[in-house]
Design a protein around this motif. Structure first.
Motif, mmCIF file in Angstrom:
data_model
loop_
_atom_site.group_PDB
_atom_site.id
_atom_site.type_symbol
_atom_site.label_atom_id
_atom_site.label_comp_id
_atom_site.label_asym_id
_atom_site.label_seq_id
_atom_site.Cartn_x
_atom_site.Cartn_y
_atom_site.Cartn_z
ATOM 1 N N PHE A 8 25.064 -25.867 -18.428
ATOM 2 C CA PHE A 8 25.969 -25.003 -17.475
ATOM 3 C C PHE A 8 26.945 -25.677 -16.577
ATOM 4 C CE2 PHE A 8 21.517 -23.426 -17.943
ATOM 5 C CZ PHE A 8 21.875 -22.009 -18.029
ATOM 6 N N VAL A 9 27.891 -25.206 -16.396
ATOM 7 C CA VAL A 9 28.958 -25.691 -15.204
ATOM 8 C C VAL A 9 28.155 -25.591 -13.982
ATOM 9 C CG1 VAL A 9 31.257 -25.336 -14.005
ATOM 10 C CG2 VAL A 9 30.906 -25.283 -16.657
ATOM 11 N N VAL A 10 28.222 -26.649 -13.203
ATOM 12 C CA VAL A 10 27.681 -26.607 -11.692
ATOM 13 C C VAL A 10 28.942 -26.763 -10.824
ATOM 14 C CG1 VAL A 10 26.181 -27.866 -10.229
ATOM 15 C CG2 VAL A 10 25.789 -28.004 -12.597
ATOM 16 N N GLU A 11 28.979 -25.497 -9.907
ATOM 17 C CA GLU A 11 30.068 -25.389 -8.788
ATOM 18 C C GLU A 11 29.002 -26.060 -7.605
ATOM 19 O OE1 GLU A 11 30.689 -21.359 -8.911
ATOM 20 O OE2 GLU A 11 32.422 -21.517 -10.436
ATOM 21 N N GLY A 12 29.903 -26.940 -6.633
ATOM 22 C CA GLY A 12 29.413 -27.330 -5.457
ATOM 23 C C GLY A 12 29.000 -28.909 -5.424
ATOM 24 N N MET A 13 28.995 -29.602 -6.734
ATOM 25 C CA MET A 13 28.536 -30.984 -6.599
ATOM 26 C C MET A 13 29.967 -31.592 -6.083
ATOM 27 S SD MET A 13 26.149 -31.876 -9.900
ATOM 28 C CE MET A 13 27.477 -31.859 -10.983
ATOM 29 N N HIS A 14 29.867 -32.722 -5.083
ATOM 30 C CA HIS A 14 31.124 -33.338 -4.772
ATOM 31 C C HIS A 14 30.694 -34.774 -4.947
ATOM 32 C CE1 HIS A 14 32.625 -29.747 -3.140
ATOM 33 N NE2 HIS A 14 31.539 -29.395 -2.612
ATOM 34 N N CYS A 15 29.447 -35.275 -5.381
ATOM 35 C CA CYS A 15 29.205 -36.636 -5.313
ATOM 36 C C CYS A 15 28.086 -36.980 -6.237
ATOM 37 C CB CYS A 15 29.058 -37.369 -3.878
ATOM 38 S SG CYS A 15 27.505 -36.642 -3.282
ATOM 39 N N GLY A 16 27.908 -38.145 -6.587
ATOM 40 C CA GLY A 16 26.639 -38.484 -7.606
ATOM 41 C C GLY A 16 25.234 -38.105 -6.962
ATOM 42 N N ALA A 17 25.073 -38.232 -5.473
ATOM 43 C CA ALA A 17 23.797 -37.521 -4.729
ATOM 44 C C ALA A 17 23.511 -36.409 -5.296
ATOM 45 C CB ALA A 17 23.890 -38.007 -3.431
ATOM 46 N N ARG A 36 18.970 -32.143 -16.270
ATOM 47 C CA ARG A 36 19.667 -33.462 -15.788
ATOM 48 C C ARG A 36 21.082 -32.935 -15.646
ATOM 49 N NH1 ARG A 36 22.924 -36.902 -17.715
ATOM 50 N NH2 ARG A 36 23.282 -35.968 -19.884
ATOM 51 N N ALA A 37 21.615 -33.296 -14.379
ATOM 52 C CA ALA A 37 22.974 -33.021 -13.651
ATOM 53 C C ALA A 37 23.876 -34.372 -14.204
ATOM 54 C CB ALA A 37 23.018 -32.505 -12.402
ATOM 55 N N ASP A 38 25.174 -34.075 -14.414
ATOM 56 C CA ASP A 38 26.192 -35.046 -14.520
ATOM 57 C C ASP A 38 27.302 -34.692 -13.596
ATOM 58 O OD1 ASP A 38 28.463 -36.360 -15.440
ATOM 59 O OD2 ASP A 38 27.652 -36.529 -17.710
ATOM 60 N N PHE A 39 27.566 -35.721 -12.601
ATOM 61 C CA PHE A 39 28.450 -35.382 -11.871
ATOM 62 C C PHE A 39 30.014 -35.644 -12.378
ATOM 63 C CE2 PHE A 39 31.631 -37.362 -8.797
ATOM 64 C CZ PHE A 39 31.985 -36.341 -7.900
ATOM 65 N N ASP A 40 30.129 -36.595 -13.225
ATOM 66 C CA ASP A 40 31.460 -36.476 -13.799
ATOM 67 C C ASP A 40 31.860 -35.476 -14.658
ATOM 68 O OD1 ASP A 40 31.964 -39.167 -12.771
ATOM 69 O OD2 ASP A 40 30.856 -40.086 -14.461
ATOM 70 N N ALA A 41 31.112 -34.830 -15.191
ATOM 71 C CA ALA A 41 31.159 -33.764 -16.179
ATOM 72 C C ALA A 41 31.140 -32.247 -15.550
ATOM 73 C CB ALA A 41 30.380 -33.710 -17.244
ATOM 74 N N LYS A 42 30.363 -32.345 -14.256
ATOM 75 C CA LYS A 42 30.353 -31.300 -13.578
ATOM 76 C C LYS A 42 29.280 -30.099 -14.250
ATOM 77 C CE LYS A 42 32.921 -32.329 -9.632
ATOM 78 N NZ LYS A 42 32.847 -33.628 -9.711
ATOM 79 N N THR A 43 28.525 -30.949 -15.074
ATOM 80 C CA THR A 43 27.467 -29.935 -15.725
ATOM 81 C C THR A 43 25.958 -30.216 -15.478
ATOM 82 O OG1 THR A 43 27.600 -31.265 -17.441
ATOM 83 C CG2 THR A 43 29.109 -29.552 -17.625
ATOM 84 N N ALA A 44 25.117 -29.403 -15.794
ATOM 85 C CA ALA A 44 23.640 -29.519 -15.811
ATOM 86 C C ALA A 44 23.050 -29.186 -17.187
ATOM 87 C CB ALA A 44 23.311 -29.004 -14.648
ATOM 88 N N GLU A 45 22.454 -29.893 -17.847
ATOM 89 C CA GLU A 45 21.613 -29.514 -19.094
ATOM 90 C C GLU A 45 20.276 -29.185 -18.680
ATOM 91 O OE1 GLU A 45 21.836 -31.588 -23.281
ATOM 92 O OE2 GLU A 45 20.120 -32.268 -22.276
ATOM 93 N N VAL A 46 19.805 -27.851 -19.046
ATOM 94 C CA VAL A 46 18.391 -27.599 -18.421
ATOM 95 C C VAL A 46 17.771 -27.214 -19.732
ATOM 96 C CG1 VAL A 46 17.404 -25.827 -17.038
ATOM 97 C CG2 VAL A 46 19.602 -26.721 -16.432
#
Length: 73
Positions: A8-17, A36-46
């Protein structure tokens, strides 16, 4: 009622934390096996049981922190 692995695309992530928080929160609801979320790609694999949880329920888990999943990754 099958296990699905979806990105999925994750909206609202602004940093690695944010990615760490997103991944940890997504693992808490019943029906989610892994996340698992990936900040660089702004995605999460669920990986989740589609008979036990859906996208709306996953988003309710994240809404307090300002994150939102959307399809289309």
């Amino acid at each position: 009622m099958a296990m699905i692995r979806k990105t999925f695309v994750v909206e609202g992530m602004h940093c690695g934390a944010c990615a760490v928080s997103t991944g940890m929160l997504l693992q808490t609801p019943a029906g989610v096996r892994s996340a698992r979320a990936d900040f660089d790609a702004k995605t999460a694999e669920v990986e989740y049981d589609d008979g036990a949880i859906d996208l709306a329920a996953m988003n309710r888990t994240l809404e307090g922190l300002g994150y939102r999943l959307k399809e289309g990754a």
